[in-house]
Design a protein around this motif. Sequence first.
Motif, mmCIF file in Angstrom:
data_model
loop_
_atom_site.group_PDB
_atom_site.id
_atom_site.type_symbol
_atom_site.label_atom_id
_atom_site.label_comp_id
_atom_site.label_asym_id
_atom_site.label_seq_id
_atom_site.Cartn_x
_atom_site.Cartn_y
_atom_site.Cartn_z
ATOM 1 N N VAL A 180 -3.468 7.366 3.093
ATOM 2 C CA VAL A 180 -3.190 5.984 2.705
ATOM 3 C C VAL A 180 -3.935 5.704 1.414
ATOM 4 O O VAL A 180 -5.163 5.894 1.349
ATOM 5 N N ASP A 181 -3.180 5.313 0.394
ATOM 6 C CA ASP A 181 -3.757 5.089 -0.940
ATOM 7 C C ASP A 181 -4.553 6.304 -1.416
ATOM 8 O O ASP A 181 -5.624 6.191 -2.027
ATOM 9 N N ARG B 185 0.842 -1.193 0.000
ATOM 10 C CA ARG B 185 0.000 0.000 0.000
ATOM 11 C C ARG B 185 0.882 1.250 0.000
ATOM 12 O O ARG B 185 2.071 1.202 0.323
ATOM 13 N N ASN B 186 0.293 2.380 -0.355
ATOM 14 C CA ASN B 186 1.024 3.644 -0.440
ATOM 15 C C ASN B 186 0.549 4.590 0.652
ATOM 16 O O ASN B 186 -0.608 4.544 1.070
ATOM 17 N N TRP B 187 1.455 5.461 1.057
ATOM 18 C CA TRP B 187 1.075 6.441 2.069
ATOM 19 C C TRP B 187 1.832 7.735 1.820
ATOM 20 O O TRP B 187 2.830 7.784 1.079
#
Length: 352
Positions: free
Chosen positions: A253-254, A208-210
């Motif tokens: 987040v995302d 996941r991206n943050w």
Amino acid sequence: MPLGGLRLENLRCFAQADVDFGGAPAILSGANGSGKTTLLEGIYLLSRGRSFRSGYPNRLIRRGCQAVGVEADVLGTSIQRRVRVTYEKKIVATIDHQAATIREISQLLPLTLMDAGIAQIVLGGAEQRRKLLDWLMFHVEPESWIVWKQYRRALRQWQWALRKGMDGAVWIERMLVGAPRIEASRKRLIAACLPHWHEAFESLFPGRNWSLDYSPGVPPSASLASALQGWAPERATQPLAPGPHRAEIEIRVDGAPARHMLSRGQGKLLSIGLMWGGAHMLAQHLQACPLLLIDDFASELDTQAQARLLALLARGVSQVILTAVTPVRKEETSCKYRLFHVEQGHIRWSSS
């Protein structure tokens, strides 16, 4: 400097108890009410000179006794220090049997506690995230911390002057002097922590991206001076005045705000990760071993999240002591935790 041997004397359910952490990460297991949190409270008393559950130190004293004491070995690379804190009618602290202050002990043993409310760092309001920066500023940039305290005092005095219909210009001037230093300090701290925060997020939320952005508490179109000077007296009681006390740390987040999309368990996981990253930076700056106390760490975390968290905490440069109702078996984690069982005034080391 990590915590080695610990002795509790007349601390709530503990008449006398010894435990050897050996500077290693540790897990304390036991039933509800067995004394796990009390043990953490004893460590907290040693570093902070007070309880985290009560403002009255006398409530720490075992029933029927007159005083409470906590003593520990703090381990260095070439020297071991003996620290002790007792309370009878007042707090008395010593280092190597010489009179000392609680602040001197806290410098040897920098500590932070993470309890049931830890998820609010991510899921709560901006004030909760600013407290994370306050903790870092207190230890890493004490001069900036003093400026921050002076700013908040001036803010309260300015609000009081407005409510009384008085001229608050002198307090605005003091706020304007401190605000740039506070903002600069926060940005330095965030920059220093970002690599560690990225490491924590990637370990706890793989795939996941943050992102994390810091926003000063002043609108881009207005200077702090003009905004404060035009503040209406009738709004003085509202905590809306611009300034560093209104700054925000936006975590996404995302692509979406974390406080809106993460569950309580995920918020807790990310919050502990942020504290871990801050402690990592703190250790490098202070050349010390911060102590992280985590009460009821497994609450709201599934088995997979617990395993990821245990792995992350164990590989840091801080020492972690956490509590859990259900014992953690060594085969459940490849990390080198010391396992202890707590049961009504008794602590025993567990080899399995």
